[in-house]
Design an enzyme around this catalytic site. Structure first.
Site, PDB file in Angstrom:
ATOM      1  N   CYS A  40      36.928  40.404  53.112  1.00 39.65           N
ATOM      2  CA  CYS A  40      36.762  39.880  51.749  1.00 39.65           C
ATOM      3  C   CYS A  40      37.884  40.361  50.830  1.00 39.65           C
ATOM      4  CB  CYS A  40      35.403  40.341  51.219  1.00 39.65           C
ATOM      5  SG  CYS A  40      35.063  39.903  49.500  1.00 39.65           S
ATOM      6  N   SER A  42      37.638  41.750  48.058  1.00 39.79           N
ATOM      7  CA  SER A  42      37.355  43.062  47.462  1.00 39.79           C
ATOM      8  C   SER A  42      37.868  44.188  48.348  1.00 39.79           C
ATOM      9  CB  SER A  42      35.857  43.227  47.209  1.00 39.79           C
ATOM     10  OG  SER A  42      35.416  42.261  46.293  1.00 39.79           O
ATOM     11  N   HIS A  45      41.482  44.575  47.562  1.00 43.66           N
ATOM     12  CA  HIS A  45      41.740  45.340  46.337  1.00 43.66           C
ATOM     13  C   HIS A  45      41.836  46.833  46.643  1.00 43.66           C
ATOM     14  CE1 HIS A  45      41.553  42.517  43.005  1.00 43.66           C
ATOM     15  NE2 HIS A  45      40.480  41.928  43.516  1.00 43.66           N
ATOM     16  N   HIS A  61      32.218  45.220  53.703  1.00 47.62           N
ATOM     17  CA  HIS A  61      30.967  45.280  52.940  1.00 47.62           C
ATOM     18  C   HIS A  61      30.190  43.975  53.096  1.00 47.62           C
ATOM     19  CE1 HIS A  61      33.967  43.322  50.489  1.00 47.62           C
ATOM     20  NE2 HIS A  61      32.960  42.665  49.920  1.00 47.62           N
ATOM     21  N   CYS A 166      28.030  38.501  51.211  1.00 51.19           N
ATOM     22  CA  CYS A 166      28.889  38.703  50.024  1.00 51.19           C
ATOM     23  C   CYS A 166      29.365  37.386  49.448  1.00 51.19           C
ATOM     24  CB  CYS A 166      30.074  39.625  50.292  1.00 51.19           C
ATOM     25  SG  CYS A 166      31.141  39.796  48.851  1.00 51.19           S
TER      26      CYS A 166
HETATM   27  N1  APR Z   1      46.328  29.707  40.858  1.00 51.04           N
HETATM   28  C1  APR Z   1      45.462  29.124  41.702  1.00 51.04           C
HETATM   29  N2  APR Z   1      45.044  29.710  42.846  1.00 51.04           N
HETATM   30  C2  APR Z   1      45.539  30.909  43.157  1.00 51.04           C
HETATM   31  C3  APR Z   1      46.464  31.577  42.317  1.00 51.04           C
HETATM   32  C4  APR Z   1      46.877  30.922  41.114  1.00 51.04           C
HETATM   33  N3  APR Z   1      47.729  31.460  40.274  1.00 51.04           N
HETATM   34  N4  APR Z   1      46.762  32.770  42.890  1.00 51.04           N
HETATM   35  C5  APR Z   1      46.041  32.848  44.020  1.00 51.04           C
HETATM   36  N5  APR Z   1      45.305  31.724  44.196  1.00 51.04           N
HETATM   37  C6  APR Z   1      44.359  31.415  45.271  1.00 51.04           C
HETATM   38  C7  APR Z   1      44.812  31.807  46.660  1.00 51.04           C
HETATM   39  O1  APR Z   1      45.612  30.781  47.234  1.00 51.04           O
HETATM   40  C8  APR Z   1      43.476  31.974  47.393  1.00 51.04           C
HETATM   41  O2  APR Z   1      43.053  30.757  47.996  1.00 51.04           O
HETATM   42  O3  APR Z   1      43.187  32.197  45.059  1.00 51.04           O
HETATM   43  C9  APR Z   1      42.483  32.347  46.295  1.00 51.04           C
HETATM   44  C10 APR Z   1      41.936  33.781  46.373  1.00 51.04           C
HETATM   45  O4  APR Z   1      41.139  33.862  47.502  1.00 51.04           O
HETATM   46  P1  APR Z   1      41.027  35.148  48.478  1.00 51.04           P
HETATM   47  O5  APR Z   1      42.282  35.931  48.421  1.00 51.04           O
HETATM   48  O6  APR Z   1      40.506  34.652  49.766  1.00 51.04           O
HETATM   49  O7  APR Z   1      39.916  36.077  47.749  1.00 51.04           O
HETATM   50  P2  APR Z   1      38.312  35.967  47.773  1.00 51.04           P
HETATM   51  O8  APR Z   1      37.777  36.737  48.921  1.00 51.04           O
HETATM   52  O9  APR Z   1      37.893  34.562  47.591  1.00 51.04           O
HETATM   53  O10 APR Z   1      37.962  36.823  46.474  1.00 51.04           O
HETATM   54  C11 APR Z   1      38.398  36.382  45.186  1.00 51.04           C
HETATM   55  O11 APR Z   1      36.605  37.488  44.045  1.00 51.04           O
HETATM   56  O12 APR Z   1      35.006  38.989  44.778  1.00 51.04           O
HETATM   57  C12 APR Z   1      36.216  38.834  44.149  1.00 51.04           C
HETATM   58  O13 APR Z   1      37.329  40.881  44.629  1.00 51.04           O
HETATM   59  C13 APR Z   1      37.309  39.510  44.909  1.00 51.04           C
HETATM   60  O14 APR Z   1      38.852  39.380  43.150  1.00 51.04           O
HETATM   61  C14 APR Z   1      38.513  38.812  44.381  1.00 51.04           C
HETATM   62  C15 APR Z   1      38.021  37.395  44.134  1.00 51.04           C
HETATM   63 ZN    ZN Z   2      32.959  40.846  49.075  1.00 48.81          ZN
END
Ligand code: APR
Ligand code: ZN
Length: 363
Positions: A40, A42, A45, A61, A166
């Site tokens: 995930c 998180s 991060h 998690h 999650c």
């Molecule tokens: N504009 C549009 N999309 C974007 C941009 C942007 N500027 N920057 C990144 N992205 C997209 C990425 O291409 C990706 O598909 O955002 C998505 C982020 O997804 P993941 O990295 O898979 O993260 P995810 O597990 O979905 O979690 C997202 O939610 O729970 C929280 O801590 C977690 O902050 C995190 C967020």
């Molecule tokens: Zn999570």
């Protein structure tokens, strides 16, 4: 009990696969043999140093598995049960828990990565190691409080079950528990990773329309269309205008599912007067955002924060599992890759490149 686990050491963004020692379950806790763990945002991060945690940490998690032993006094589950782990164990005693709002429980020690008695059940070479959010699912075994192990039907595969713990709980919960979106209402989701795609699944479930997905990555947008997005957008210099064109003046709901300051600040501009903007993505600590407060007030826009989609695990996980089994929540479509524990660093690299909806470690 010994287990292979993905361990994070402070200051490093690479996980090490190490053999850890897992204690027998004490009073009120259960030993779970993991079947699957999601990878995930998180977790990422933590690897990238955005949030401070006790270290070293067994990451993960978002997991599901089988109960193999229970400690004294455990009554909710028994050996052989299949469970989804919650990364937030409710204390079940504080005012929030007693009023049905376990997601804002004040008695839980999950954010300290500790069991209720203040200990960790894990050790590495005789020294304490901490399960991330008291879950630590990137390990063959975990010991968690019984309130964090929610029994679900055995027909739900572990990979699907892990994601319910999650990303699905967060995404669907945000739509159903927080925003309370109704059929026919318009919504835009910024970021179509695991969490954003789960929000889209939730929007599809409640009949929102149109459902607009925004992402930089075309593959993510294709996944979004498959899960119910009616429109997809690669953001240009004026995202608000792109959204306004589809919704005739702004969406009724906008969700940020990336955790970036700039995209969070763009939310109020995406919604129509009276609309609701929801912050779902978690930004780095100490990253303030700013809004034009007057414009927000004058247009009666609502700004919501949500954590874990206001999920009450014991209430919501079985519902989400039932919706999956009924074919109404295609959780399996979120899984882009099933990997071995040893491949976890590659999965994080793919995530940093914006690739893959969800990688799932299978044990
Ligand atoms: N504009 C549009 N999309 C974007 C941009 C942007 N500027 N920057 C990144 N992205 C997209 C990425 O291409 C990706 O598909 O955002 C998505 C982020 O997804 P993941 O990295 O898979 O993260 P995810 O597990 O979905 O979690 C997202 O939610 O729970 C929280 O801590 C977690 O902050 C995190 C967020
Ligand atoms: Zn999570």
């Amino acid at each position: 009990m010994r287990a292979q686990a993905a361990v994070h050491f402070e200051g490093s963004s690479e996980l090490q696969i190490r053999e850890i020692e897992v204690a027998e379950p004490g009073p009120g806790t259960v030993l779970v043999k993991l079947g699957a763990s999601g990878v995930c945002g998180s977790d990422r991060h933590v690897l990238d140093g955005d949030w401070q945690l006790p270290s070293p940490t067994v990451m993960g998690h978002e997991g599901a598995g089988e109960v193999v032993a229970i400690g004294e006094g455990v009554i909710d589950v028994e050996p052989g049960d299949h469970v989804i782990l919650s990364w937030f164990y409710p204390c079940r005693r504080c005012t929030a828990c007693l009023s049905g709002r376990a997601f804002v429980c004040t008695g839980s020690r999950s954010e300290e990565c500790l069991l209720p008695d203040g200990t960790t059940p894990l050790a590495l070479d005789g020294e304490p190691v901490y399960p991330y959010l008291t879950a630590g699912t990137m390990s063959e075994y975990a010991v968690v409080p019984e309130s964090a192990a929610i029994k679900v039907p055995k027909e739900v595969p572990y990979d699907v079950a892990s994601l319910i713990g999650c990303s699905i709980a967060t995404g669907v919960g945000t739509v159903v528990n927080d925003a309370e979106v109704d059929a026919g209402e318009s919504a835009v989701v910024v970021g179509a990773g695991g969490v954003g795609l789960s929000i889209i699944m939730g929007l599809q479930l409640v009949g929102a329309n149109p459902i607009i997905a925004v992402d930089l990555n075309e593959d993510k947008l294709a996944a979004a269309r498959e899960l119910g997005a009616t429109h997809t957008i690669v953001p240009g210099p004026d995202l608000a205008a792109q959204v306004a064109e589809i919704t005739r003046g702004g969406a009724e709901y906008a969700f940020e599912a990336i955790g970036r300051v700039q995209t969070i600040e763009s939310l109020p501009g995406l919604i129509a007067p009276g609309g609701t903007a929801v912050i779902v993505g978690l930004p780095p600590a100490d990253a303030p955002v700013s809004f034009d407060a007057l414009a927000l007030a004058e247009t009666g826009k609502r700004l919501l924060g949500t954590n874990y989609g206001s999920t009450v695990p014991g209430r919501d996980f079985p519902k989400l599992a039932a919706l999956y089994l009924a074919g109404r929540l295609p959780v399996d479509k979120l899984i882009s890759e099933r990997i071995q524990l040893s491949e976890v660093n590659e999965a994080f690299d793919a995530m940093r490149r914006g690739e893959r909806a969800r990688s799932v470690i299978v044990f």
